[in-house]
Design a protein around this motif. Structure first.
Motif, mmCIF file in Angstrom:
data_model
loop_
_atom_site.group_PDB
_atom_site.id
_atom_site.type_symbol
_atom_site.label_atom_id
_atom_site.label_comp_id
_atom_site.label_asym_id
_atom_site.label_seq_id
_atom_site.Cartn_x
_atom_site.Cartn_y
_atom_site.Cartn_z
ATOM 1 N N THR A 130 0.820 -1.220 0.000
ATOM 2 C CA THR A 130 0.000 0.000 0.000
ATOM 3 C C THR A 130 0.850 1.265 0.000
ATOM 4 O O THR A 130 0.310 2.362 -0.124
ATOM 5 N N LEU A 131 2.179 1.090 0.137
ATOM 6 C CA LEU A 131 3.107 2.227 0.210
ATOM 7 C C LEU A 131 2.733 3.164 1.353
ATOM 8 O O LEU A 131 2.653 4.373 1.200
ATOM 9 N N ARG A 132 2.534 2.570 2.508
ATOM 10 C CA ARG A 132 2.195 3.332 3.708
ATOM 11 C C ARG A 132 3.144 2.971 4.844
ATOM 12 O O ARG A 132 3.504 1.806 5.023
ATOM 13 N N ALA A 133 3.516 3.979 5.602
ATOM 14 C CA ALA A 133 4.343 3.779 6.792
ATOM 15 C C ALA A 133 3.640 4.444 7.971
ATOM 16 O O ALA A 133 3.155 5.573 7.853
ATOM 17 N N THR A 134 3.584 3.740 9.092
ATOM 18 C CA THR A 134 2.930 4.261 10.286
ATOM 19 C C THR A 134 3.947 4.377 11.407
ATOM 20 O O THR A 134 4.658 3.404 11.715
ATOM 21 N N VAL A 135 4.017 5.551 12.007
ATOM 22 C CA VAL A 135 4.925 5.769 13.138
ATOM 23 C C VAL A 135 4.274 5.159 14.375
ATOM 24 O O VAL A 135 3.271 5.655 14.873
ATOM 25 N N LEU A 136 4.862 4.079 14.871
ATOM 26 C CA LEU A 136 4.284 3.349 15.996
ATOM 27 C C LEU A 136 4.604 4.014 17.334
ATOM 28 O O LEU A 136 3.798 3.987 18.261
ATOM 29 N N SER A 137 5.802 4.595 17.406
ATOM 30 C CA SER A 137 6.248 5.246 18.640
ATOM 31 C C SER A 137 7.387 6.187 18.291
ATOM 32 O O SER A 137 7.889 6.179 17.156
#
Length: 206
Positions: free
Chosen positions: A177-184
């Motif tokens: 999906t070409l998505r990055a999520t900042v987890l912390s």
């Protein structure tokens, strides 16, 4: 030395050799570093820099690696200086949270200059909003994604296919999906630049 705003545009291999670190990750700079790892110049071998010179070199590593100008670095330093904790570590952690650094580290691009170029050209959105500032400071929960244009998605899928990302503990990345999520927020173990940040703090405190 050629500098446009905070961006160095001169010979990147020369900077890598001068500072003894792979700050610029282009293929040409990497090959040059392998061939001639010693600092450039005829009279540099065997010399040990003074404490001032060593601290200056460490500061230059931070500026070149993260693409910072002098004023920007000092703004970061003033910002973290007001917080409790190890100032040098906090300075590097602030640099790690930059959008261009995360775009590079999750694998959207092969180098930080490429990441900065893509961001300034409006290729990325954060939380659904187009962001064109490479120094945008990310927070936990932020979602980074390539804009919906098919040509951009094909561009970044090609980069990822040719150079699979290593992965980060504090950012999840979905190459489909070409998505990055900042987890912390990043911690000390997530700092990617080996540098004596405490000497830089002493240098900037003068």
């Amino acid at each position: 030395m050629k500098v446009t705003m905070a961006r160095y545009t001169g010979p990147k291999a020369r900077i890598n050799r001068r500072l003894g670190t792979m700050l610029y990750e282009t293929a040409g700079a990497s090959r040059a570093m392998d061939r001639r790892p010693q600092p450039p110049g005829m009279h540099t071998r065997g010399r040990r820099p003074s404490n001032y010179g060593a601290a200056l070199m460490e500061k230059q590593k931070i500026k070149h690696y993260y693409g910072l100008g002098e004023r920007q670095l000092r703004r970061y330093f003033e910002n973290v200086g007001r917080k409790s904790g190890n100032t040098g570590e906090l300075l590097l952690l602030m640099c790690e949270r930059r959008l261009d650094n995360v775009v590079r580290r999750v694998g959207f691009t092969k180098t930080r200059p490429q990441a900065r170029q893509g961001i300034t050209h409006g290729h990325f959105r954060v939380n659904g909003v187009k962001v064109t500032k490479p120094g945008y400071m990310l927070r936990a929960g932020d979602l980074i994604e390539v804009r919906g244009r098919e040509n951009l998605k094909n561009l970044y899928r090609g980069v990822i296919a040719n150079s699979p990302p290593d992965g980060l503990d504090w950012v999840s990345f979905d190459s489909e999906t070409l998505r990055a999520t900042v987890l912390s927020l990043p911690g000390a173990v997530d700092i990617s630049l080996p540098v004596d940040a405490n000497s830089v703090v002493e240098f900037l405190s003068r």
